[in-house]
Design an enzyme around this catalytic site. Structure first.
Site, PDB file in Angstrom:
ATOM      1  N   ARG A   1       0.834  -1.215   0.000  1.00  0.00           N
ATOM      2  CA  ARG A   1       0.000   0.000   0.000  1.00  0.00           C
ATOM      3  C   ARG A   1       0.864   1.258   0.000  1.00  0.00           C
ATOM      4  O   ARG A   1       0.460   2.306  -0.520  1.00  0.00           O
ATOM      5  CB  ARG A   1      -0.948  -0.027   1.206  1.00  0.00           C
ATOM      6  CG  ARG A   1      -1.996   1.104   1.230  1.00  0.00           C
ATOM      7  CD  ARG A   1      -3.031   0.845   2.333  1.00  0.00           C
ATOM      8  NE  ARG A   1      -4.092   1.835   2.375  1.00  0.00           N
ATOM      9  CZ  ARG A   1      -4.162   2.830   3.262  1.00  0.00           C
ATOM     10  NH1 ARG A   1      -3.210   2.959   4.178  1.00  0.00           N
ATOM     11  NH2 ARG A   1      -5.173   3.687   3.236  1.00  0.00           N
TER      12      ARG A   1
ATOM     13  N   ILE B   1      -6.998   7.896  -0.412  1.00  0.00           N
ATOM     14  CA  ILE B   1      -6.974   6.433  -0.549  1.00  0.00           C
ATOM     15  C   ILE B   1      -7.799   5.951   0.649  1.00  0.00           C
ATOM     16  O   ILE B   1      -7.595   6.399   1.774  1.00  0.00           O
ATOM     17  CB  ILE B   1      -5.530   5.892  -0.537  1.00  0.00           C
ATOM     18  CG1 ILE B   1      -5.463   4.364  -0.619  1.00  0.00           C
ATOM     19  CG2 ILE B   1      -4.743   6.364   0.664  1.00  0.00           C
ATOM     20  CD1 ILE B   1      -4.022   3.823  -0.795  1.00  0.00           C
ATOM     21  N   SER B   2      -8.773   5.078   0.405  1.00  0.00           N
ATOM     22  CA  SER B   2      -9.675   4.638   1.478  1.00  0.00           C
ATOM     23  C   SER B   2      -8.908   3.866   2.547  1.00  0.00           C
ATOM     24  O   SER B   2      -7.856   3.303   2.275  1.00  0.00           O
ATOM     25  CB  SER B   2     -10.754   3.724   0.905  1.00  0.00           C
ATOM     26  OG  SER B   2     -11.269   4.263  -0.285  1.00  0.00           O
ATOM     27  N   HIS B   3      -9.459   3.823   3.772  1.00  0.00           N
ATOM     28  CA  HIS B   3      -8.749   3.079   4.814  1.00  0.00           C
ATOM     29  C   HIS B   3      -8.845   1.573   4.530  1.00  0.00           C
ATOM     30  O   HIS B   3      -9.811   1.100   3.926  1.00  0.00           O
ATOM     31  CB  HIS B   3      -9.211   3.469   6.221  1.00  0.00           C
ATOM     32  CG  HIS B   3     -10.627   3.170   6.546  1.00  0.00           C
ATOM     33  ND1 HIS B   3     -11.036   1.922   6.918  1.00  0.00           N
ATOM     34  CD2 HIS B   3     -11.721   3.948   6.550  1.00  0.00           C
ATOM     35  CE1 HIS B   3     -12.336   1.959   7.162  1.00  0.00           C
ATOM     36  NE2 HIS B   3     -12.775   3.171   6.939  1.00  0.00           N
TER      37      HIS B   3
END
Ligand code: SAH
Length: 223
Positions: free
Chosen positions: A45, A71-73
């Site tokens: 990531r 960026i989503s968790h």
């Protein structure tokens, strides 16, 4: 497709052990699909965010990716991927490429990932990352995702990673009627809910999967 992810292993806060800690956290939060956990262990990531914040890449937080987008968790990425995989899709369309992380996760789980982004800078950045890592089954498009990707439809699954007021009609049309699954955050009374729709020849089945918090789905394109 075989990619040597070891090349992208980081050090310190971005090392394999940080990623393993994240996987234990996801398991503790109820993510049980072993394949989803395995690809989240593999995909680095930290490569999808700026180096200055890469030490936070394995925390369960959304992070800025430029142009006021995030960026989503990891937990919501894991949850959405788990729901999507319950329908065993082969060809998936994503609306909102953003950093490219969600598309990368899907690319190791399905045959083909099509992903659309309306911000040209993010489209270009993610395309470069896909190339650098070596994903061969991710197809990108700089465009307004509200219209979907007609030429490549129908899709077995569609994942919208931005909050919509209503699910765009074009996306419903481009969903396979053989149990096609669409997953999208939907606004209602100031809250966002994660909604899934399953399409068959006889109609639709809808389900709500809880409250989420995505950046809005916008119209048109921008540099
Ligand atoms: N899936 C992303 C998270 C995306 S954030 C990731 O893994 O990083 C939401 C993204 O949706 C933003 O990049 C935003 O620009 C994009 N977006 C919003 N409206 C859109 C639209 N109509 N078409 C395509 N992309 C859109």
């Amino acid at each position: 497709m075989t990619i040597d992810f070891k090349k992208f292993s980081g050090t310190g806060m971005t090392s394999d052990s940080s990623r393993l800690r994240l996987i234990s956290f996801l398991e503790g939060e109820g993510i049980s699909n072993k394949k989803v956990l395995e690809v989240m262990r593999l995909i680095p990531r930290h490569i999808f965010v700026d180096e200055a914040i890469s030490s936070k890449a394995y925390d369960n937080t959304a992070l800025p990716i430029g142009k006021s987008q995030t960026i989503s968790h990891p937990l919501i990425v894991a949850k959405m991927t788990e729901i999507l995989m319950s329908s065993n899709p082969k060809r998936v369309l994503e609306i909102g490429t953003g950093s490219g992380y969600q598309a990368a996760i899907l690319s190791l789980l399905v045959e083909k990932v099509y992903t659309i982004e309306r911000i040209e800078l993010l489209h270009n950045k993610s395309k470069n990352i896909f190339k650098k890592i070596g994903f061969k089954n991710i197809y990108t498009k700089f465009s307004d995702g509200n219209s979907g990707w007609t030429q490549k439809s129908p899709f077995d699954a569609i994942i919208v990673t931005a909050g919509a007021m209503d699910i765009p009609e074009a996306l419903i049309e481009q969903l396979s009627e053989d149990n096609g699954l669409l997953l999208s955050p939907i606004e209602n009374n100031g809250k966002q809910y994660l909604k899934s729709i399953i399409k068959t020849q006889n109609g639709f089945t809808e389900k709500i999967h809880g409250i989420v918090n995505f950046v809005p789905l916008l119209a048109g394109v921008t540099p």
